[in-house]
Motif scaffolding. Sequence first.
Motif, PDB file in Angstrom:
ATOM      1  N   LYS A  95       0.977  -1.196  -0.072  1.00 61.44           N
ATOM      2  CA  LYS A  95      -0.084  -0.090   0.016  1.00 61.44           C
ATOM      3  C   LYS A  95       0.765   1.050  -0.162  1.00 61.44           C
ATOM      4  N   ALA A  96       0.445   2.295  -0.633  1.00 60.02           N
ATOM      5  CA  ALA A  96       1.033   3.390  -0.839  1.00 60.02           C
ATOM      6  C   ALA A  96       0.235   4.790  -0.751  1.00 60.02           C
ATOM      7  N   TYR A  97       0.513   5.987  -0.779  1.00 63.53           N
ATOM      8  CA  TYR A  97      -0.002   7.222  -0.804  1.00 63.53           C
ATOM      9  C   TYR A  97       0.365   7.570  -2.266  1.00 63.53           C
ATOM     10  N   MET A  98      -0.779   8.336  -2.934  1.00 62.35           N
ATOM     11  CA  MET A  98      -0.796   8.736  -4.036  1.00 62.35           C
ATOM     12  C   MET A  98      -0.882  10.320  -4.267  1.00 62.35           C
ATOM     13  N   VAL A  99      -0.042  10.783  -5.039  1.00 61.66           N
ATOM     14  CA  VAL A  99      -0.270  12.445  -5.636  1.00 61.66           C
ATOM     15  C   VAL A  99      -0.215  12.562  -6.731  1.00 61.66           C
ATOM     16  N   GLN A 100      -0.032  13.702  -7.333  1.00 56.60           N
ATOM     17  CA  GLN A 100      -0.254  14.206  -8.545  1.00 56.60           C
ATOM     18  C   GLN A 100       1.147  14.052  -9.234  1.00 56.60           C
ATOM     19  N   SER A 101       1.290  13.796 -10.190  1.00 60.78           N
ATOM     20  CA  SER A 101       2.676  13.622 -10.957  1.00 60.78           C
ATOM     21  C   SER A 101       3.549  14.865 -10.892  1.00 60.78           C
ATOM     22  N   GLY A 102       3.059  16.023 -10.848  1.00 60.58           N
ATOM     23  CA  GLY A 102       3.670  17.345 -10.768  1.00 60.58           C
ATOM     24  C   GLY A 102       3.932  17.655  -9.517  1.00 60.58           C
ATOM     25  N   ASN A 103       3.779  17.058  -8.409  1.00 58.49           N
ATOM     26  CA  ASN A 103       3.944  17.302  -6.824  1.00 58.49           C
ATOM     27  C   ASN A 103       4.890  16.527  -6.097  1.00 58.49           C
ATOM     28  N   GLN A 104       5.815  16.590  -6.692  1.00 54.21           N
ATOM     29  CA  GLN A 104       7.215  15.975  -6.276  1.00 54.21           C
ATOM     30  C   GLN A 104       7.648  16.557  -4.973  1.00 54.21           C
ATOM     31  N   LYS A 105       7.477  17.645  -4.608  1.00 51.46           N
ATOM     32  CA  LYS A 105       7.890  18.546  -3.415  1.00 51.46           C
ATOM     33  C   LYS A 105       6.883  17.894  -2.300  1.00 51.46           C
ATOM     34  N   LEU A 106       5.649  17.656  -2.570  1.00 48.81           N
ATOM     35  CA  LEU A 106       4.970  16.916  -1.630  1.00 48.81           C
ATOM     36  C   LEU A 106       5.094  15.534  -1.341  1.00 48.81           C
ATOM     37  N   LEU A 107       5.356  14.874  -2.446  1.00 48.16           N
ATOM     38  CA  LEU A 107       5.912  13.250  -2.316  1.00 48.16           C
ATOM     39  C   LEU A 107       7.032  13.501  -1.224  1.00 48.16           C
ATOM     40  N   ASP A 108       8.163  14.295  -1.706  1.00 44.12           N
ATOM     41  CA  ASP A 108       9.218  14.122  -0.890  1.00 44.12           C
ATOM     42  C   ASP A 108       8.967  14.335   0.754  1.00 44.12           C
ATOM     43  N   ALA A 109       8.059  15.300   0.834  1.00 50.19           N
ATOM     44  CA  ALA A 109       7.688  15.425   2.435  1.00 50.19           C
ATOM     45  C   ALA A 109       7.159  14.270   3.001  1.00 50.19           C
ATOM     46  N   ILE A 110       6.222  13.822   2.152  1.00 51.25           N
ATOM     47  CA  ILE A 110       5.762  12.427   2.605  1.00 51.25           C
ATOM     48  C   ILE A 110       6.728  11.300   2.868  1.00 51.25           C
ATOM     49  N   ASN A 111       7.558  11.137   2.049  1.00 50.63           N
ATOM     50  CA  ASN A 111       8.654  10.232   2.211  1.00 50.63           C
ATOM     51  C   ASN A 111       9.440  10.479   3.355  1.00 50.63           C
ATOM     52  N   SER A 112       9.975  11.727   3.558  1.00 51.73           N
ATOM     53  CA  SER A 112      10.475  11.997   4.633  1.00 51.73           C
ATOM     54  C   SER A 112      10.049  11.897   6.097  1.00 51.73           C
ATOM     55  N   TRP A 113       8.748  12.244   6.083  1.00 56.60           N
ATOM     56  CA  TRP A 113       7.826  11.865   7.057  1.00 56.60           C
ATOM     57  C   TRP A 113       7.788  10.375   7.599  1.00 56.60           C
ATOM     58  N   LEU A 114       7.574   9.550   6.739  1.00 53.39           N
ATOM     59  CA  LEU A 114       7.378   8.153   7.039  1.00 53.39           C
ATOM     60  C   LEU A 114       8.141   7.626   7.899  1.00 53.39           C
ATOM     61  N   PRO A 115       9.400   7.526   7.891  1.00 51.29           N
ATOM     62  CA  PRO A 115      10.298   7.016   8.957  1.00 51.29           C
ATOM     63  C   PRO A 115      10.056   7.415  10.306  1.00 51.29           C
ATOM     64  N   ASN A 116       9.596   8.753  10.354  1.00 46.06           N
ATOM     65  CA  ASN A 116       9.525   9.415  11.658  1.00 46.06           C
ATOM     66  C   ASN A 116       8.201   9.444  12.208  1.00 46.06           C
ATOM     67  N   SER A 117       7.334   8.707  11.441  1.00 43.71           N
ATOM     68  CA  SER A 117       5.853   8.818  11.667  1.00 43.71           C
ATOM     69  C   SER A 117       5.536   7.951  12.847  1.00 43.71           C
ATOM     70  N   ASN A 118       4.208   7.931  13.061  1.00 42.85           N
ATOM     71  CA  ASN A 118       3.601   6.939  14.088  1.00 42.85           C
ATOM     72  C   ASN A 118       3.243   5.616  13.567  1.00 42.85           C
ATOM     73  N   LYS A 119       3.722   5.419  12.400  1.00 39.46           N
ATOM     74  CA  LYS A 119       3.209   4.168  11.847  1.00 39.46           C
ATOM     75  C   LYS A 119       3.230   3.020  12.552  1.00 39.46           C
ATOM     76  N   GLN A 120       4.222   2.582  13.265  1.00 38.46           N
ATOM     77  CA  GLN A 120       4.119   1.032  14.032  1.00 38.46           C
ATOM     78  C   GLN A 120       3.313   1.477  15.226  1.00 38.46           C
ATOM     79  N   GLN A 121       3.277   2.539  15.974  1.00 43.81           N
ATOM     80  CA  GLN A 121       2.218   2.407  17.069  1.00 43.81           C
ATOM     81  C   GLN A 121       0.665   2.361  16.123  1.00 43.81           C
ATOM     82  N   LEU A 122       0.630   3.143  15.209  1.00 46.47           N
ATOM     83  CA  LEU A 122      -0.798   2.986  14.708  1.00 46.47           C
ATOM     84  C   LEU A 122      -1.146   1.535  14.039  1.00 46.47           C
TER      85      LEU A 122
END
Length: 255
Positions: free
Chosen positions: A217-244
């Motif tokens: 599973k992944a999160y999807m953004v528009q093709s021109g929104n690389q800056k948003l994707l970069d922010a998402i990928n930077s957040w993921l390792p530091n997110s609350n994913k494991q607890q959630l």
Amino acid sequence: MKKVSAIMALLLCSGLAQARTYDEIINSGFLKVGVPADYAPLAFYNTQEKLVGFDIDMAKDLAKQLNVTPVFYITSWPTLSQDLTDDNYDIAMGGVTYTKSRAEKFLLSDEIVPNGKVALAACHVASSLSSLDKIDKPNVKVVVNPGGTNESFVNDNIHTAQVIRVENNFDNIQALRDKTADLMVTDLIEGQYYQYKEPNVLCLATDTPFKGTESYKAYMVQSGNQKLLDAINSWLPNSNKQQLAIKWGVKTQLN
């Protein structure tokens, strides 16, 4: 209640015909999140008609990281991609599978949770439907809803069994409960969830993904929104994913 939530989101997001850049999202103070809202435990309505789930909590965590407010837009699997293209929301969540066709049109995040296609069945017939060969028989009723990767799998692999087409994913589950269908193809994540929540009613006929369907599973953004994707990928390792993941019973590794 569901319609009200969707209307509120539309009203909040009206007037934005063009795709919003990362900076525009931040400056606006809100992040538009599209979810089909029929995929437990990732994004769904509970018995109190409240939108809940692993990805709902993840969206709130992402919004907090970006210092914006999440606004949820209710989409559907058949309209998911077009709604994103039309800028009805900034990010699609709630059960989006990474596929080559999606990757050709949009930007997809790093892996959220691993997954694959399995068979979820009414418990009284589950043991007899343990392989694709046993499933694809004239006396077997397979239920499916339109627009997602489950339908694609059924269309490609089910040729002899009876295919019952319903409106949405909740109708799939209800058909198994009512025994008007024997089986549905679903993601391992969802299958494990329903087997746990409804023992002796819903059972995994196959507890490992069909060969070749291993995915994530992944999160999807528009093709021109690389800056948003970069922010998402930077957040993921530091997110609350494991607890959630623990909170919602989501496995972060395939067994």
